[in-house]
Each structure stands twice: as C-alpha cells, then as structure tokens.
Design a protein around this motif. Structure first.
Motif, short mmCIF file in Angstrom:
data_model
loop_
_atom_site.label_atom_id
_atom_site.label_comp_id
_atom_site.label_asym_id
_atom_site.label_seq_id
_atom_site.Cartn_x
_atom_site.Cartn_y
_atom_site.Cartn_z
N LEU A 1 37.43 31.95 38.17
CA LEU A 1 36.85 33.24 37.76
C LEU A 1 36.70 33.30 36.24
O LEU A 1 35.67 33.74 35.73
N ARG B 1 36.98 41.59 33.56
CA ARG B 1 37.31 41.92 34.95
C ARG B 1 36.16 42.70 35.58
O ARG B 1 36.34 43.43 36.53
N ALA C 1 35.21 40.66 39.07
CA ALA C 1 36.37 40.61 39.96
C ALA C 1 37.62 40.75 39.11
O ALA C 1 37.61 40.43 37.92
N ASP C 2 38.70 41.22 39.72
CA ASP C 2 39.94 41.36 38.98
C ASP C 2 41.06 40.57 39.66
O ASP C 2 40.82 39.81 40.60
N ASP D 1 41.40 40.89 43.41
CA ASP D 1 40.37 40.12 44.12
C ASP D 1 40.76 38.65 44.19
O ASP D 1 40.57 38.00 45.22
N VAL D 2 41.29 38.13 43.10
CA VAL D 2 41.70 36.72 43.06
C VAL D 2 42.83 36.48 44.06
O VAL D 2 42.80 35.52 44.84
N SER E 1 41.51 36.66 47.59
CA SER E 1 40.69 35.48 47.86
C SER E 1 41.58 34.26 48.10
O SER E 1 41.31 33.44 48.98
#
Length: 175
Positions: free
Chosen positions: A70, A21, A24-25, A28-29, A32
């Motif tokens: 990711l 992570r 991004a974690d 964030d996903v 997004s």
C-alpha cells in the motif's frame, strides 16, 4: 479473530506511518491480510501451520507485506508520488475566515458570460471532430453512456466505439 484484529491494525499503522491513507488505511490492510490468510488456508497453502505462534507469525508477515504494498502504491508517480493531500489542505490559513476543505470552493452556477464562453468552446471542440458520428459519440460519452450503450445506438460493436473514442482524444489533443 477478536484479539487478533486490533493487533494487526496496530502493526499495519506502524508500517504505514508517513503514508497517505486516502485510498486505504491500516484497518483495510489488516482485513485484507486476514482475508488473504483465510483464502490461502482454504486453498491448503499453509500445511506447515501447527500452532498459535505460527499463525501469528504468518499474519504478521502478510500484514507487513500488505502495508508495504500500500505504501509503495501511494508513492507511485502516477498517484502523486506520495504528495497527494486531502481536502484538509484547503483549510483557511491562520487568521483567515471562511469555510475550509471543499466547503470553501465556490459551487454556484456559472455567470451567463462564463456559460456562453463554455458553450462556444464546446461547439469549437465538436467542430474539430469533423463528422457527425464522432460528435455524437463524444456527446453521448460526456452524458455518461457506456461504450456498449453507444454501440447499441450506432449499431456497431463496442470495440469500434472504443477505437472512435481514441480517435476523438487524438483529434482533440491536436495530434
């Protein structure tokens, strides 16, 4: 979006289990995914969307795909193949004392001997470049100047500076 975001975050967390992570974690996903949905809806990409269930199903699909992207990104070889670890990997071992993480890394100035050795090595590398223009470009780049700024100093185009930087790298790699 009040109740949706926590559910999307939890969904992303489940799909990111076992992945790094650091970039991004799950939040964030989820953000997004919601942003992608908003942009798509604004662009008329979801005309078949008619109710709350359809919205949730679409958000689930987008979130799962973003989480998979990711995870794949983090597993790429150039990203460490999923083996990149944070500074917590520098924690002291059981029974050892001292600061963990990056706090345990020495941060003082180099000794005079080390400073002299570094300066000598730097001079040797600059000497390998062969001309003053290449030496100046290398020094300016190390000082943080952009290619455009260096080009302005030399009265050249930025692409010309880029070519010279590639030549400098090639020379210093010994090719």
């Amino acid at each position: 979006m009040g109740a949706l975001l926590p559910r999307l975050v939890e969904l992303a967390r489940k799909h990111l289990r076992g992945t790094s992570r650091r970039v991004a974690d799950e939040e964030d996903v989820a953000l997004s995914a919601f942003d992608s949905f908003c942009r798509g809806a604004e662009g008329g990409r979801f005309p078949q969307l008619k109710d709350r269930d359809g919205l949730w199903a679409l958000l689930v699909v987008i979130t799962v795909r973003k989480a998979a992207d990711l995870a794949n990104y983090n597993r790429r070889e150039r990203r460490g193949g999923g083996q990149v670890r944070g500074d917590s990997a520098l924690e002291p071992l059981d029974g050892e004392e001292g600061a963990g993480g990056l706090d345990g890394v020495a941060d003082g100035d180099p000794t005079p001997d080390v400073a002299a050795q570094l300066a000598e090595e730097f001079r040797n590398l600059l000497d390998r470049l062969g001309n003053d223009e290449l030496r100046s470009i290398a020094v300016w780049k190390l000082e943080g100047y952009t290619n455009a700024e260096i080009a302005g100093r030399l009265g050249r185009a930025a692409v010309s500076v880029g070519r010279r930087l590639r030549l400098i790298r090639k020379i210093l790699k010994g090719r």
